[in-house]
Design a protein around this motif. Structure first.
Motif, PDB file in Angstrom:
ATOM      1  N   VAL A   1       0.639  -1.298   0.019  1.00 20.49           N
ATOM      2  CA  VAL A   1       0.069  -0.208   0.154  1.00 20.49           C
ATOM      3  C   VAL A   1       0.909   1.371   0.051  1.00 20.49           C
ATOM      4  N   GLN A   2       0.847   1.894  -1.171  1.00 19.84           N
ATOM      5  CA  GLN A   2       1.833   3.309  -1.289  1.00 19.84           C
ATOM      6  C   GLN A   2       1.356   4.580  -0.432  1.00 19.84           C
ATOM      7  N   GLY A   3       0.000   4.503  -0.218  1.00 18.69           N
ATOM      8  CA  GLY A   3      -0.399   5.595   0.203  1.00 18.69           C
ATOM      9  C   GLY A   3      -1.672   5.502   1.339  1.00 18.69           C
ATOM     10  N   HIS A   4      -1.148   4.947   2.373  1.00 16.01           N
ATOM     11  CA  HIS A   4      -2.134   4.753   3.578  1.00 16.01           C
ATOM     12  C   HIS A   4      -2.365   6.197   4.115  1.00 16.01           C
TER      13      HIS A   4
ATOM     14  N   ARG B   1      -7.357   9.718   7.448  1.00 15.98           N
ATOM     15  CA  ARG B   1      -8.611   9.241   6.967  1.00 15.98           C
ATOM     16  C   ARG B   1      -9.612   9.936   6.080  1.00 15.98           C
ATOM     17  N   ARG B   2     -10.694   9.394   6.139  1.00 16.89           N
ATOM     18  CA  ARG B   2     -11.898  10.213   5.190  1.00 16.89           C
ATOM     19  C   ARG B   2     -13.049   9.694   6.178  1.00 16.89           C
ATOM     20  N   ALA B   3     -14.274  10.545   5.735  1.00 17.56           N
ATOM     21  CA  ALA B   3     -15.742  10.294   6.335  1.00 17.56           C
ATOM     22  C   ALA B   3     -16.224   8.982   6.313  1.00 17.56           C
ATOM     23  N   THR B   4     -16.126   8.564   5.012  1.00 17.33           N
ATOM     24  CA  THR B   4     -16.911   7.433   4.916  1.00 17.33           C
ATOM     25  C   THR B   4     -16.101   6.589   3.656  1.00 17.33           C
ATOM     26  N   ARG B   5     -16.362   5.606   3.330  1.00 16.52           N
ATOM     27  CA  ARG B   5     -15.797   4.565   2.236  1.00 16.52           C
ATOM     28  C   ARG B   5     -15.638   5.512   1.093  1.00 16.52           C
ATOM     29  N   ASP B   6     -16.762   6.184   0.482  1.00 19.01           N
ATOM     30  CA  ASP B   6     -16.942   6.859  -0.587  1.00 19.01           C
ATOM     31  C   ASP B   6     -16.491   8.155  -0.512  1.00 19.01           C
ATOM     32  N   ALA B   7     -15.925   8.842   0.392  1.00 19.85           N
ATOM     33  CA  ALA B   7     -15.780  10.114   0.595  1.00 19.85           C
ATOM     34  C   ALA B   7     -14.190  10.569   0.102  1.00 19.85           C
ATOM     35  N   PRO B   8     -13.914  11.579  -0.210  1.00 20.60           N
ATOM     36  CA  PRO B   8     -12.540  11.812  -0.231  1.00 20.60           C
ATOM     37  C   PRO B   8     -11.787  11.967   1.084  1.00 20.60           C
ATOM     38  N   TYR B   9     -10.418  11.776   0.586  1.00 19.11           N
ATOM     39  CA  TYR B   9      -9.543  11.728   1.886  1.00 19.11           C
ATOM     40  C   TYR B   9      -9.779  13.287   2.454  1.00 19.11           C
ATOM     41  N   PHE B  10      -9.463  13.295   3.546  1.00 17.72           N
ATOM     42  CA  PHE B  10      -9.539  14.646   4.380  1.00 17.72           C
ATOM     43  C   PHE B  10      -7.919  15.474   4.007  1.00 17.72           C
ATOM     44  N   ASP B  11      -7.012  14.759   3.991  1.00 18.01           N
ATOM     45  CA  ASP B  11      -5.568  15.282   3.513  1.00 18.01           C
ATOM     46  C   ASP B  11      -4.757  14.201   2.626  1.00 18.01           C
ATOM     47  N   PRO B  12      -5.210  14.465   1.420  1.00 16.98           N
ATOM     48  CA  PRO B  12      -4.728  13.309   0.327  1.00 16.98           C
ATOM     49  C   PRO B  12      -3.273  13.255   0.466  1.00 16.98           C
ATOM     50  N   ALA B  13      -2.428  14.182   0.656  1.00 11.51           N
ATOM     51  CA  ALA B  13      -1.045  14.227   0.489  1.00 11.51           C
ATOM     52  C   ALA B  13      -0.560  13.646   1.798  1.00 11.51           C
ATOM     53  N   LEU B  14      -1.063  13.418   2.829  1.00  9.20           N
ATOM     54  CA  LEU B  14      -0.475  12.993   4.166  1.00  9.20           C
ATOM     55  C   LEU B  14      -0.649  11.532   4.342  1.00  9.20           C
ATOM     56  N   ARG B  15       0.418  10.867   3.718  1.00 12.23           N
ATOM     57  CA  ARG B  15       0.211   9.355   3.297  1.00 12.23           C
ATOM     58  C   ARG B  15       1.513   8.634   3.786  1.00 12.23           C
TER      59      ARG B  15
ATOM     60  N   PRO C   1       3.653   4.643   3.082  1.00 10.01           N
ATOM     61  CA  PRO C   1       3.618   3.133   2.706  1.00 10.01           C
ATOM     62  C   PRO C   1       3.509   2.248   3.705  1.00 10.01           C
ATOM     63  N   LEU C   2       2.510   1.218   3.459  1.00  8.72           N
ATOM     64  CA  LEU C   2       2.473   0.129   4.509  1.00  8.72           C
ATOM     65  C   LEU C   2       2.521  -1.214   3.973  1.00  8.72           C
ATOM     66  N   CYS C   3       3.039  -2.182   4.409  1.00  5.09           N
ATOM     67  CA  CYS C   3       2.825  -3.594   4.129  1.00  5.09           C
ATOM     68  C   CYS C   3       1.198  -4.073   4.160  1.00  5.09           C
ATOM     69  N   SER C   4       0.562  -5.088   3.655  1.00  2.96           N
ATOM     70  CA  SER C   4      -0.438  -5.556   4.021  1.00  2.96           C
ATOM     71  C   SER C   4      -0.959  -5.780   5.618  1.00  2.96           C
ATOM     72  N   GLY C   5       0.250  -6.566   6.020  1.00  5.62           N
ATOM     73  CA  GLY C   5       0.047  -6.861   7.570  1.00  5.62           C
ATOM     74  C   GLY C   5      -0.072  -5.511   8.369  1.00  5.62           C
ATOM     75  N   CYS C   6       0.561  -4.502   8.144  1.00  3.75           N
ATOM     76  CA  CYS C   6       0.599  -3.209   9.175  1.00  3.75           C
ATOM     77  C   CYS C   6      -0.613  -2.462   8.520  1.00  3.75           C
TER      78      CYS C   6
ATOM     79  N   GLY D   1      -3.913  -6.131   8.603  1.00  4.87           N
ATOM     80  CA  GLY D   1      -3.634  -7.255   9.383  1.00  4.87           C
ATOM     81  C   GLY D   1      -3.915  -7.199  10.736  1.00  4.87           C
ATOM     82  N   GLY D   2      -3.665  -8.367  11.441  1.00  2.22           N
ATOM     83  CA  GLY D   2      -4.227  -8.379  12.824  1.00  2.22           C
ATOM     84  C   GLY D   2      -3.626  -7.678  13.909  1.00  2.22           C
ATOM     85  N   GLY D   3      -2.718  -6.850  13.590  1.00  3.06           N
ATOM     86  CA  GLY D   3      -2.203  -5.779  14.281  1.00  3.06           C
ATOM     87  C   GLY D   3      -2.055  -4.529  13.571  1.00  3.06           C
ATOM     88  N   GLY D   4      -2.774  -4.420  12.107  1.00  2.91           N
ATOM     89  CA  GLY D   4      -2.646  -3.343  11.551  1.00  2.91           C
ATOM     90  C   GLY D   4      -3.573  -1.995  11.879  1.00  2.91           C
ATOM     91  N   VAL D   5      -3.034  -1.133  11.128  1.00  2.00           N
ATOM     92  CA  VAL D   5      -3.588   0.202  11.572  1.00  2.00           C
ATOM     93  C   VAL D   5      -5.254   0.355  11.631  1.00  2.00           C
TER      94      VAL D   5
END
Length: 127
Positions: free
Chosen positions: A14-17, A21-35, A37-42, A45-49
């Protein structure tokens, strides 16, 4: 942005977590540039963000919470997760950990932290 997970150092899928966040799944991100990179687990996954955000009731904007407060709370959770993993955001670990408290206090000042009963995650990822 590199191809290395900012939390664990593995290959990032995931190059841009988005840290605020954003308000809902379909909403735009509040701060699109503030991202980060994360692996799938982080990331999911079970201890992920996303699990940490769900535990705290912050995966999406909770009803009745000011979006500005939500952004601060979501960012504070990320700071705590990164510091707990011995990592920093673009800051060093101590600065990242120190930044979580003022962000949380700022959110509480406008009522979000108190309204949700959000305190912090313990070492096991629990409230």
């Amino acid at each position: 942005m590199t191809g290395v997970c900012a939390l664990c150092g593995r290959r990032a899928l995931v190059q841009g977590h988005h840290l605020t966040r954003r308000a809902t799944r379909d909403a735009p991100y509040f701060d699109p540039a503030l991202r980060v990179p994360l692996c799938s687990g982080c990331h999911i996954g079970g201890g992920g963000v996303h699990q940490a955000l769900r535990i705290l009731g912050l995966d999406w904007l909770p009803p009745g919470i000011d979006p500005r407060s939500y952004r601060l709370l979501a960012f504070a959770v990320h700071c705590e997760l990164f510091a707990g993993a011995g990592r920093g955001l673009p800051l060093d670990v101590a600065s990242t950990a120190a930044l979580a408290a003022p962000l949380r206090e700022g959110a509480a000042a406008v009522g979000a932290g108190r309204a949700l009963g959000v305190v912090a995650l313990d070492q096991d990822g629990e409230k």
